[in-house]
Design a protein around this motif. Structure first.
Motif, mmCIF file in Angstrom:
data_model
loop_
_atom_site.group_PDB
_atom_site.id
_atom_site.type_symbol
_atom_site.label_atom_id
_atom_site.label_comp_id
_atom_site.label_asym_id
_atom_site.label_seq_id
_atom_site.Cartn_x
_atom_site.Cartn_y
_atom_site.Cartn_z
ATOM 1 N N PHE A 30 0.873 -1.181 0.000
ATOM 2 C CA PHE A 30 0.000 0.000 0.000
ATOM 3 C C PHE A 30 0.908 1.229 0.000
ATOM 4 O O PHE A 30 1.169 1.824 1.040
ATOM 5 C CB PHE A 30 -0.936 -0.017 1.210
ATOM 6 C CG PHE A 30 -1.877 -1.184 1.211
ATOM 7 C CD1 PHE A 30 -3.096 -1.110 0.553
ATOM 8 C CD2 PHE A 30 -1.536 -2.367 1.844
ATOM 9 C CE1 PHE A 30 -3.966 -2.188 0.542
ATOM 10 C CE2 PHE A 30 -2.397 -3.457 1.841
ATOM 11 C CZ PHE A 30 -3.612 -3.363 1.185
ATOM 12 N N VAL A 31 1.398 1.580 -1.190
ATOM 13 C CA VAL A 31 2.501 2.540 -1.303
ATOM 14 C C VAL A 31 2.073 3.958 -1.676
ATOM 15 O O VAL A 31 2.878 4.875 -1.614
ATOM 16 C CB VAL A 31 3.558 2.041 -2.311
ATOM 17 C CG1 VAL A 31 4.203 0.754 -1.803
ATOM 18 C CG2 VAL A 31 2.924 1.798 -3.685
ATOM 19 N N ALA A 43 -3.043 3.240 -0.481
ATOM 20 C CA ALA A 43 -3.589 2.459 -1.585
ATOM 21 C C ALA A 43 -2.516 1.599 -2.245
ATOM 22 O O ALA A 43 -1.337 1.958 -2.270
ATOM 23 C CB ALA A 43 -4.218 3.387 -2.622
ATOM 24 N N GLY A 44 -2.981 0.486 -2.797
ATOM 25 C CA GLY A 44 -2.127 -0.393 -3.581
ATOM 26 C C GLY A 44 -2.130 0.040 -5.031
ATOM 27 O O GLY A 44 -2.579 1.141 -5.373
ATOM 28 N N GLU A 45 -1.643 -0.848 -5.887
ATOM 29 C CA GLU A 45 -1.572 -0.542 -7.311
ATOM 30 C C GLU A 45 -2.962 -0.494 -7.919
ATOM 31 O O GLU A 45 -3.876 -1.152 -7.464
ATOM 32 C CB GLU A 45 -0.730 -1.597 -8.019
ATOM 33 C CG GLU A 45 0.731 -1.537 -7.635
ATOM 34 C CD GLU A 45 1.559 -2.520 -8.426
ATOM 35 O OE1 GLU A 45 1.183 -2.846 -9.565
ATOM 36 O OE2 GLU A 45 2.585 -2.958 -7.898
ATOM 37 N N GLY A 46 -3.093 0.293 -8.986
ATOM 38 C CA GLY A 46 -4.357 0.445 -9.681
ATOM 39 C C GLY A 46 -4.928 1.825 -9.461
ATOM 40 O O GLY A 46 -4.384 2.626 -8.694
ATOM 41 N N GLU A 47 -5.989 2.097 -10.156
ATOM 42 C CA GLU A 47 -6.635 3.403 -10.057
ATOM 43 C C GLU A 47 -7.790 3.336 -9.075
ATOM 44 O O GLU A 47 -8.535 2.365 -9.035
ATOM 45 C CB GLU A 47 -7.144 3.844 -11.433
ATOM 46 C CG GLU A 47 -6.034 4.070 -12.451
ATOM 47 C CD GLU A 47 -5.033 5.115 -11.996
ATOM 48 O OE1 GLU A 47 -5.458 6.159 -11.459
ATOM 49 O OE2 GLU A 47 -3.822 4.893 -12.161
ATOM 50 N N LEU A 48 -7.903 4.387 -8.263
ATOM 51 C CA LEU A 48 -9.054 4.481 -7.380
ATOM 52 C C LEU A 48 -10.301 4.730 -8.219
ATOM 53 O O LEU A 48 -10.208 5.416 -9.222
ATOM 54 C CB LEU A 48 -8.861 5.618 -6.368
ATOM 55 C CG LEU A 48 -7.764 5.394 -5.327
ATOM 56 C CD1 LEU A 48 -7.594 6.629 -4.462
ATOM 57 C CD2 LEU A 48 -8.063 4.194 -4.451
ATOM 58 N N PRO A 52 -7.071 -1.495 -4.252
ATOM 59 C CA PRO A 52 -7.300 -1.838 -2.843
ATOM 60 C C PRO A 52 -6.669 -0.774 -1.948
ATOM 61 O O PRO A 52 -5.626 -0.208 -2.287
ATOM 62 C CB PRO A 52 -6.590 -3.180 -2.688
ATOM 63 C CG PRO A 52 -5.556 -3.192 -3.761
ATOM 64 C CD PRO A 52 -6.123 -2.392 -4.888
ATOM 65 N N TYR A 53 -7.316 -0.502 -0.832
ATOM 66 C CA TYR A 53 -6.749 0.483 0.079
ATOM 67 C C TYR A 53 -7.161 0.224 1.518
ATOM 68 O O TYR A 53 -8.122 -0.486 1.796
ATOM 69 C CB TYR A 53 -7.118 1.910 -0.337
ATOM 70 C CG TYR A 53 -8.583 2.258 -0.270
ATOM 71 C CD1 TYR A 53 -9.148 2.766 0.894
ATOM 72 C CD2 TYR A 53 -9.408 2.100 -1.378
ATOM 73 C CE1 TYR A 53 -10.494 3.108 0.955
ATOM 74 C CE2 TYR A 53 -10.748 2.436 -1.318
ATOM 75 C CZ TYR A 53 -11.286 2.943 -0.164
ATOM 76 O OH TYR A 53 -12.614 3.272 -0.103
ATOM 77 N N VAL A 54 -6.377 0.831 2.414
ATOM 78 C CA VAL A 54 -6.680 0.833 3.838
ATOM 79 C C VAL A 54 -6.840 2.288 4.242
ATOM 80 O O VAL A 54 -5.951 3.106 4.003
ATOM 81 C CB VAL A 54 -5.559 0.175 4.665
ATOM 82 C CG1 VAL A 54 -5.860 0.288 6.153
ATOM 83 C CG2 VAL A 54 -5.366 -1.277 4.254
ATOM 84 N N ALA A 55 -7.987 2.617 4.821
ATOM 85 C CA ALA A 55 -8.278 3.980 5.263
ATOM 86 C C ALA A 55 -8.360 3.986 6.783
ATOM 87 O O ALA A 55 -9.067 3.166 7.373
ATOM 88 C CB ALA A 55 -9.592 4.470 4.658
#
Length: 126
Positions: A30-31, A43-48, A52-55
Motif C-alpha cells: 500500500f505505497v 492504496a495499492g496498485e491500480g486506479e481508485l 485496494p486500500y486501507v483507510a
C-alpha cells in the motif's frame, strides 16, 4: 477476480498509530497515500476506486475487539521479515511467526497495532 476493496480502520489515537501504519502498509504494497483531514488512506496498485486500500481514521471511543484482518505473504521469509517490522514499528507480536495447525503449510504471524487492532500475515500453499 479478487473481491477485496478496502478496510476502513478505526484507531483510538491516530498520533500513536500512524507511525506504525506508515511503516507496515507500504511493506504490504500500500505505497500510495491519499490523506485528508479525517482519513489517512494507503492504496495499492491500480486506479481508485478499484485499487485496494486501507483507510484509517481516529475515533477516541474505539475499542479493539476480536476482529482480525489477514494479509497474504509470498513466502515464509516475507512473514518473518514483516514480523520483525511489526515489532520495530511499535506493534505487538501475539504469536508466531510459525506453522499453525490450520493446514500443513500455514505459516503466519498474529499481531496487534499500537491501539490493539488485530492482524495476521500468512503464507500457505494449500
Amino acid at each position: 477476480m479478487n473481491k477485496y476493496s478496502h478496510v476502513d480502520l478505526r484507531v483510538n489515537e491516530l498520533e500513536r498509530a500512524l507511525p506504525f501504519y506508515e511503516k507496515l502498509l507500504p511493506a504490504l504494497g500500500f505505497v500510495r497515500t491519499f490523506h485528508s483531514a479525517d482519513w489517512r488512506v494507503f492504496a495499492g496498485e491500480g486506479e481508485l476506486p478499484q485499487a485496494p486500500y486501507v483507510a484509517i481514521t481516529e475515533d477516541p471511543e474505539h475499542r479493539a475487539n476480536a476482529h482480525l484482518t489477514g494479509f497474504w505473504a509470498d513466502s515464509r521469509e516475507e512473514v518473518d521479515r514483516l514480523a520483525r517490522l511489526v515489532a520495530e514499528a511499535g506493534g505487538t507480536v501475539a504469536d508466531g511467526p510459525r506453522l499453525f495447525p490450520i493446514s500443513p503449510t500455514y505459516y503466519a504471524v498474529f499481531f496487534e497495532d499500537p491501539c490493539g487492532n488485530k492482524f495476521e500475515i500468512v503464507h500457505r500453499l494449500n
